[in-house]
Design an enzyme around this catalytic site. Structure first.
Site, PDB file in Angstrom:
ATOM      1  N   ALA A 261      63.898 -18.675  -1.357  1.00  0.00           N
ATOM      2  CA  ALA A 261      62.849 -19.707  -1.392  1.00  0.00           C
ATOM      3  C   ALA A 261      61.786 -19.340  -2.414  1.00  0.00           C
ATOM      4  O   ALA A 261      61.281 -20.194  -3.144  1.00  0.00           O
ATOM      5  CB  ALA A 261      62.217 -19.875  -0.011  1.00  0.00           C
ATOM      6  N   GLU A 264      64.071 -17.536  -6.486  1.00  0.00           N
ATOM      7  CA  GLU A 264      64.892 -18.448  -7.294  1.00  0.00           C
ATOM      8  C   GLU A 264      64.033 -19.567  -7.892  1.00  0.00           C
ATOM      9  O   GLU A 264      64.172 -19.930  -9.054  1.00  0.00           O
ATOM     10  CB  GLU A 264      65.972 -19.095  -6.426  1.00  0.00           C
ATOM     11  N   SER A 269      61.034 -22.238 -12.209  1.00  0.00           N
ATOM     12  CA  SER A 269      59.927 -23.133 -12.580  1.00  0.00           C
ATOM     13  C   SER A 269      59.081 -22.518 -13.692  1.00  0.00           C
ATOM     14  O   SER A 269      58.632 -23.226 -14.598  1.00  0.00           O
ATOM     15  CB  SER A 269      59.054 -23.471 -11.374  1.00  0.00           C
ATOM     16  N   CYS A 371      56.345 -26.782   0.944  1.00  0.00           N
ATOM     17  CA  CYS A 371      56.524 -25.362   0.614  1.00  0.00           C
ATOM     18  C   CYS A 371      55.388 -24.475   1.147  1.00  0.00           C
ATOM     19  O   CYS A 371      54.219 -24.712   0.850  1.00  0.00           O
ATOM     20  CB  CYS A 371      56.613 -25.222  -0.907  1.00  0.00           C
ATOM     21  N   GLU A 380      51.333 -17.093  -9.291  1.00  0.00           N
ATOM     22  CA  GLU A 380      52.252 -16.277 -10.101  1.00  0.00           C
ATOM     23  C   GLU A 380      52.415 -16.880 -11.501  1.00  0.00           C
ATOM     24  O   GLU A 380      52.442 -16.165 -12.494  1.00  0.00           O
ATOM     25  CB  GLU A 380      53.622 -16.194  -9.422  1.00  0.00           C
TER      26      GLU A 380
HETATM   27  C1  HEM Z   1      57.694 -23.144  -7.972  1.00  0.00           C
HETATM   28  C2  HEM Z   1      58.125 -22.491  -6.927  1.00  0.00           C
HETATM   29  C3  HEM Z   1      58.577 -23.147  -5.649  1.00  0.00           C
HETATM   30  C4  HEM Z   1      59.104 -24.383  -5.436  1.00  0.00           C
HETATM   31  C5  HEM Z   1      59.358 -25.489  -6.451  1.00  0.00           C
HETATM   32  C6  HEM Z   1      59.377 -24.491  -4.020  1.00  0.00           C
HETATM   33  C7  HEM Z   1      59.912 -25.614  -3.407  1.00  0.00           C
HETATM   34  C8  HEM Z   1      60.084 -25.751  -2.039  1.00  0.00           C
HETATM   35  C9  HEM Z   1      60.614 -26.932  -1.397  1.00  0.00           C
HETATM   36  C10 HEM Z   1      61.065 -28.184  -2.116  1.00  0.00           C
HETATM   37  C11 HEM Z   1      60.622 -26.704  -0.061  1.00  0.00           C
HETATM   38  C12 HEM Z   1      61.091 -27.668   1.030  1.00  0.00           C
HETATM   39  C13 HEM Z   1      62.535 -27.406   1.397  1.00  0.00           C
HETATM   40  C14 HEM Z   1      63.039 -28.369   2.435  1.00  0.00           C
HETATM   41  O1  HEM Z   1      62.276 -28.833   3.276  1.00  0.00           O
HETATM   42  O2  HEM Z   1      64.225 -28.679   2.431  1.00  0.00           O
HETATM   43  C15 HEM Z   1      60.124 -25.359   0.147  1.00  0.00           C
HETATM   44  C16 HEM Z   1      59.978 -24.755   1.387  1.00  0.00           C
HETATM   45  C17 HEM Z   1      59.623 -23.449   1.547  1.00  0.00           C
HETATM   46  N1  HEM Z   1      59.176 -22.576   0.577  1.00  0.00           N
HETATM   47 FE1  HEM Z   1      58.985 -22.980  -1.392  1.00  0.00          FE
HETATM   48  N2  HEM Z   1      59.025 -23.314  -3.415  1.00  0.00           N
HETATM   49  C18 HEM Z   1      58.524 -22.474  -4.367  1.00  0.00           C
HETATM   50  C19 HEM Z   1      58.028 -21.194  -4.166  1.00  0.00           C
HETATM   51  C20 HEM Z   1      57.951 -20.563  -2.951  1.00  0.00           C
HETATM   52  C21 HEM Z   1      57.427 -19.226  -2.741  1.00  0.00           C
HETATM   53  C22 HEM Z   1      56.844 -18.337  -3.833  1.00  0.00           C
HETATM   54  C23 HEM Z   1      57.586 -18.953  -1.407  1.00  0.00           C
HETATM   55  C24 HEM Z   1      57.229 -17.721  -0.638  1.00  0.00           C
HETATM   56  C25 HEM Z   1      57.257 -16.525  -1.052  1.00  0.00           C
HETATM   57  C26 HEM Z   1      58.182 -20.113  -0.783  1.00  0.00           C
HETATM   58  C27 HEM Z   1      58.478 -20.218   0.553  1.00  0.00           C
HETATM   59  C28 HEM Z   1      58.923 -21.371   1.168  1.00  0.00           C
HETATM   60  C29 HEM Z   1      59.201 -21.452   2.601  1.00  0.00           C
HETATM   61  C30 HEM Z   1      59.060 -20.337   3.614  1.00  0.00           C
HETATM   62  C31 HEM Z   1      59.636 -22.759   2.834  1.00  0.00           C
HETATM   63  C32 HEM Z   1      60.063 -23.367   4.171  1.00  0.00           C
HETATM   64  C33 HEM Z   1      58.900 -24.135   4.764  1.00  0.00           C
HETATM   65  C34 HEM Z   1      59.284 -24.887   6.020  1.00  0.00           C
HETATM   66  O3  HEM Z   1      60.460 -25.127   6.275  1.00  0.00           O
HETATM   67  O4  HEM Z   1      58.358 -25.226   6.775  1.00  0.00           O
HETATM   68  N3  HEM Z   1      58.388 -21.057  -1.755  1.00  0.00           N
HETATM   69  N4  HEM Z   1      59.780 -24.805  -1.073  1.00  0.00           N
END
Ligand code: HEM
Length: 426
Positions: A261, A264, A269, A371, A380
């Protein structure tokens, strides 16, 4: 057209099975290097309908689908900003449980696949690890030093491949550092994280990676249960949910989710934004001159080329979306990329333009599952750009050294980012 791109992806996916490098294997299975421009097909489709219906059998052939999808005959693809927004906002009508089939076996029961009350409770608890204070500490003690350390390795050379030497490795080091893993295990953690999410192409390796990751986390978790430190494992080990502590398995599941999450997505990005800036040097120069443009630059990068194009939901009851009837149980592909380029929301949406009228994009999703790491990802990216501007004067693309085209149908990024700059003198 979209079907054609999916067929190209299917070929890439099948070929990826023979690839031995786990990073390349995952990349190829995402269509990186094969599908260059899915946006033209998505735009053509969106002009006809806001929600495209796809016969699953005709489309996917021999690709392994999650069990929940096998039962369905059709897949519905939400293509406009409004339909994507509507799906993501309404977790009761569009469930996240489909991830239990695809990711559950390797990750465990993560918040990504939870709905309703259960999701709310876990999310509130896990959010405690992502406070403003933690973010400031991570910037100072982790993100900045990690990025500088990578730049140190090539600053005197005058040239580099910014993907291989910086944007690919740095976010996973940040996650490993946040978690509290020892430095000696960071490279192994990266490989295992990629093998874990490649479970759809190589189930055996994915399952092995899942076991190995738990072995990697176990001694650190045991140590932090005894003696907490200032890292994420310590926060999770001592957080309480209605009077009870998270179990080891609940913590492992969250940690397994964090690597894909957080790493990647941020790797891709930040690479995509660099492509945008290095191919639009007037905008790069404007940003160098005026740091106040940084926030809108980061948001435009995420809108223009979001790293993750599709996410998945399942209709919980018969419903209608954008005038299209969707039966209960049908999978809904939520196309964040198509929504981010919806011409009814943005003028000339294909164009990278940091000066465009600012409106929220949907690259981080929306609603209950928005997210959790978005502020970390933004920080970052900002630190990355600040460091590059400070350390690599006259940074420019080196077109003769390689191709920096962004590609992919699910995850998107360039395979390389060859650059030149004025070398640092000792
Ligand atoms: C540009 C970078 C990022 C993008 C574009 C991104 C995008 C997303 C998206 C689209 C989701 C929703 C997924 C879904 O509901 O099917 C998500 C959920 C999540 N992301 Fe990110 N993410 C990014 C960076 C990060 C980082 C740096 C972290 C933590 C270290 C993170 C942790 C999470 C977590 C834990 C969820 C699950 C939240 C939930 O289900 O309530 N993400 N992210």
């Amino acid at each position: 057209m979209l079907e054609q791109d999916v067929r190209t992806l299917r070929r890439a996916y099948v070929e990826a099975r023979d690839e031995s490098d786990p990073f390349e294997k995952f990349n190829r299975a995402q269509g990186v290097g094969a599908v260059v421009d899915p946006y033209a097909g998505l735009a053509a489709m969106r002009a006809i309908t806001p929600v495209h219906r796809v016969e699953l059998s005709a489309l996917m052939g021999n690709v392994e689908l999650p069990t929940s999808m096998l039962a369905a005959k059709e897949l519905f693809v939400a293509l406009t900003f409004d339909t994507v927004f509507e799906v993501l906002r309404d977790g009761a009508r569009f469930s996240s449980k489909g991830y239990a089939d695809s990711m559950g076996p390797v990750m465990g029961h993560t918040i990504l696949e939870m709905d309703g009350e259960e999701h709310l409770r876990y999310r509130a608890l896990l959010s405690r690890a992502f406070t403003k204070r933690a973010l400031e500490r991570w910037e100072r003690d982790l993100v900045r030093p990690v990025i500088h350390a990578y730049v140190d390795r090539f600053a005197a050379r005058g040239s580099a491949d910014l993907v291989r030497e910086l944007t690919f490795p740095f976010p996973v080091r940040v996650i490993a550092g946040m978690i509290g893993l020892p430095e000696s295990e960071h490279a192994r953690f990266h490989r295992l994280a990629v093998e874990l999410i490649s479970v759809g192409i190589d189930r055996e390796t994915g399952m092995r990676a899942s076991r190995e990751l738990r072995e990697l986390f176990a001694p650190v978790l045991a140590a932090r249960r005894r003696e907490p430190q200032e890292d994420l494992i310590s926060v999770l080990a001592h957080a309480e949910l209605e009077g009870t502590r998270l179990t080891d398995e609940e913590i492992y599941a969250f940690l397994c989710l964090l690597a894909p999450a957080g790493a990647e997505t941020t790797y891709r990005s930040s690479s995509n934004l660099l492509v945008g800036l290095l191919t639009h040097t007037d905008q790069l120069d404007a940003l160098r001159r005026d740091a106040r443009l940084m926030p809108q630059t980061i948001e435009e990068g995420l809108r223009w080329e979001c790293p993750l194009l599709n996410i998945l939901r399942t209709a919980t009851a018969d419903t209608t979306l954008g005038g299209v009837a969707i039966p209960a149980g049908a999978p809904v592909s939520v196309n964040l990329g198509a929504a981010n380029r919806d011409p009814s929301r943005w003028n000339d949406p294909e164009r990278f333009d940091i000066f465009r009228e600012q409106k929220p994009h949907i690259a981080f999703a929306f609603g209950p599952h928005v997210c959790l790491g978005m502020h970390l990802a933004r920080m970052e990216t900002r630190v990355l750009l600040e460091t590059l501007f400070e350390r690599l004067p006259n940074l420019r693309l080196d077109r003769e050294a390689g191709d920096a085209t962004i590609s992919g149908l699910i995850f998107r990024s360039p395979r390389a980012l060859p650059v030149r700059f004025d070398p640092a003198t000792a």
